[in-house]
Design a protein around this motif. Structure first.
Motif, PDB file in Angstrom:
ATOM      1  N   ALA A 366       0.831  -1.205   0.000  1.00  0.00           N
ATOM      2  CA  ALA A 366       0.000   0.000   0.000  1.00  0.00           C
ATOM      3  C   ALA A 366       0.862   1.250   0.000  1.00  0.00           C
ATOM      4  CB  ALA A 366      -0.931  -0.011   1.215  1.00  0.00           C
ATOM      5  N   GLN A 367       1.935   1.231   0.791  1.00  0.00           N
ATOM      6  CA  GLN A 367       2.837   2.379   0.830  1.00  0.00           C
ATOM      7  C   GLN A 367       3.578   2.548  -0.494  1.00  0.00           C
ATOM      8  OE1 GLN A 367       4.976   1.136   4.469  1.00  0.00           O
ATOM      9  NE2 GLN A 367       4.262   3.060   5.405  1.00  0.00           N
ATOM     10  N   LYS A 368       3.980   1.427  -1.104  1.00  0.00           N
ATOM     11  CA  LYS A 368       4.747   1.483  -2.355  1.00  0.00           C
ATOM     12  C   LYS A 368       3.929   2.055  -3.507  1.00  0.00           C
ATOM     13  CE  LYS A 368       7.852  -2.455  -1.461  1.00  0.00           C
ATOM     14  NZ  LYS A 368       8.183  -3.849  -1.892  1.00  0.00           N
ATOM     15  N   VAL A 369       2.631   1.762  -3.533  1.00  0.00           N
ATOM     16  CA  VAL A 369       1.799   2.224  -4.655  1.00  0.00           C
ATOM     17  C   VAL A 369       0.985   3.470  -4.280  1.00  0.00           C
ATOM     18  CG1 VAL A 369       1.658  -0.079  -5.653  1.00  0.00           C
ATOM     19  CG2 VAL A 369      -0.161   0.686  -4.097  1.00  0.00           C
ATOM     20  N   ASP A 370       1.338   4.072  -3.127  1.00  0.00           N
ATOM     21  CA  ASP A 370       0.687   5.298  -2.663  1.00  0.00           C
ATOM     22  C   ASP A 370      -0.828   5.124  -2.469  1.00  0.00           C
ATOM     23  OD1 ASP A 370       3.166   6.541  -2.836  1.00  0.00           O
ATOM     24  OD2 ASP A 370       2.820   7.262  -4.876  1.00  0.00           O
ATOM     25  N   PHE A 371      -1.199   3.967  -1.959  1.00  0.00           N
ATOM     26  CA  PHE A 371      -2.608   3.720  -1.678  1.00  0.00           C
ATOM     27  C   PHE A 371      -2.882   4.035  -0.219  1.00  0.00           C
ATOM     28  CE2 PHE A 371      -6.101   0.798  -0.371  1.00  0.00           C
ATOM     29  CZ  PHE A 371      -7.110   1.336  -1.170  1.00  0.00           C
ATOM     30  N   ASP A 372      -3.692   5.044  -0.008  1.00  0.00           N
ATOM     31  CA  ASP A 372      -4.007   5.494   1.349  1.00  0.00           C
ATOM     32  C   ASP A 372      -5.247   4.745   1.847  1.00  0.00           C
ATOM     33  OD1 ASP A 372      -4.112   6.861   3.717  1.00  0.00           O
ATOM     34  OD2 ASP A 372      -5.091   8.637   2.878  1.00  0.00           O
ATOM     35  N   ILE A 373      -5.046   3.855   2.810  1.00  0.00           N
ATOM     36  CA  ILE A 373      -6.162   3.089   3.357  1.00  0.00           C
ATOM     37  C   ILE A 373      -6.921   3.981   4.335  1.00  0.00           C
ATOM     38  CG2 ILE A 373      -6.852   0.994   4.562  1.00  0.00           C
ATOM     39  CD1 ILE A 373      -4.144  -0.204   3.830  1.00  0.00           C
TER      40      ILE A 373
END
Length: 390
Positions: A366-373
């Motif tokens: 999630a951090q690598k693909v800039d996905f903000d949960i």
């Protein structure tokens, strides 16, 4: 008054005759199913070695431990073992032998040591040794291929197929309630791919989904392509496909992974914002992260696993379980006991078991693909993994 008494007496006699008749029918059904005092003997056949197959077999054995046919020491030996998260070659055969070793003398249910088969390790000409055996009564079957083979070739014994991607489309059974014959049973969940795609779409919010699968009828079924297309129409997202042939030998894996990388690159170039990692031959622990690191993660493309949570443990962003081995095992053993102990005809057993889904997320990805949960989504997550696989 006498007429009324005669009428009452006549009704009583009729009721007694009906009850007696129903009792005889019930007893006949029971005797048709099993011989009193004779144990039910189990064999086992799997399409291939797979962690969820092994875990479900373990959970079935644990159900029979609670029932009393498998010694309690078995439960102690396999406490906290999770084959879905870590499976080594040969684990399933070892588990089977341990179940057989833990059998209780005089038990109602027996696991037959010599009736263990893995179709992936056999030549097709040897498949006939799986069916129509004299030493088993019910074959526990794992996977689509084993279920299809038994449906077409088993003429003597009964079988319970589990983990077929679509037992109806595969031709193992006719419907959720109908069989092709009275020997068949296929455990099924009617909405697993629907739950996956509903949850994935709401969680990730993709607009262009990339899918890689083998261009064959079997892969079309177990990859859930009809459901994907139906959900694309419902939600309005686009689906882009690439086809890669699954490996047929150990030497074929190098070609397979090269073509997978090429397929992922093509999908990335077509502008997908999410990749669905379909059920396939990918060796997750060894290769999943490498495949994603080639172009998917560098281009910030989100990923969703079809094959439950193992891909998520090894780098895929999001996954949701389609099955729960413990729930499935409980359902299967309940049905076996209804057949063996209550006299319910085998072809009237309940095949549907819809399990409780669980969500997994890989926080490192999630951090690598800039996905903000979001906080609201985070509250829905059952398992969070990091790159240390904990």
């Amino acid at each position: 008054m006498k007429t009324r008494n005669k009428l009452t007496a006549t009704i009583c006699i009729i009721c007694i005759l009906i009850i007696s008749s129903l009792t005889k029918v019930r007893e006949a059904n029971a005797s048709e199913n099993v011989t009193p005092g004779t144990p039910i003997r189990f064999g086992y056949v799997e399409s291939e070695e797979y962690g969820s197959f092994t875990q479900l077999l373990l959970d079935i054995a644990l159900e029979f431990t609670a029932e009393g046919s498998v010694d309690e020491s078995f439960a102690g030996k396999y406490k906290d073992v999770n084959f879905e998260e870590k499976l080594s070659s040969g684990d399933t055969l070892k588990l089977w032998n341990d179940i057989c070793d833990a059998g209780v003398a005089g038990a109602k249910y027996v696991f037959v040591r010599d009736a263990f088969f893995n179709l992936d390790d056999m030549n097709e000409e040897d498949y006939k040794s799986v069916t129509n055996r004299d030493d088993v009564d019910i074959i526990l079957s794992m996977g689509t291929a084993s279920g299809v083979y038994l449906k077409n070739n088993e003429k003597k014994n009964k079988f319970i197929n589990m983990y077929a991607a679509d037992p109806i489309e595969s031709g193992i059974v006719k419907s959720e309630t109908e069989r092709f014959d009275d020997r068949s049973f296929a455990l099924m969940d009617t909405t697993p791919y629907i739950r996956q795609l509903d949850a994935g779409y709401k969680f990730i919010g993709f607009k262009k989904l990339g899918v890689v699968y083998e261009d064959s009828r079997d892969a079309y079924i177990y990859s859930g392509i009809p459901t994907i297309e139906a959900k694309a129409k419902e939600y309005g997202f686009e689906v882009v496909y690439e086809n890669v042939d699954e490996p047929v030998t150990d030497d074929d894996y190098e070609r397979y992974y090269d073509e997978l990388k090429q397929a992922y690159r093509k999908l990335a170039d077509k502008g997908i914002d999410c990749l669905l990692v379909t059920i396939s031959s990918i060796e997750y622990e060894e290769k999943m992260q490498e495949l994603l690191d080639d172009c998917i993660i560098p281009k910030k493309i989100k990923t969703m696993a079809q094959d439950e949570l193992m891909p998520v443990v090894n780098g895929v962003l999001f996954g949701i379980t389609m099955t729960d081995c413990s729930e499935s095992a409980n359902h299967v053993v309940q049905q076996i006991r209804r057949y063996a102990e209550e006299g319910v005809p085998f072809d009237q057993l309940d095949m549907v078991c819809e399990t409780t889904p669980k969500i997994g997320v890989n926080y490192t990805t999630a951090q690598k693909v800039d996905f903000d949960i979001s906080f609201s989504n985070l509250q829905l997550v059952d398992y969070i993994y990091r790159d240390d696989k904990k």
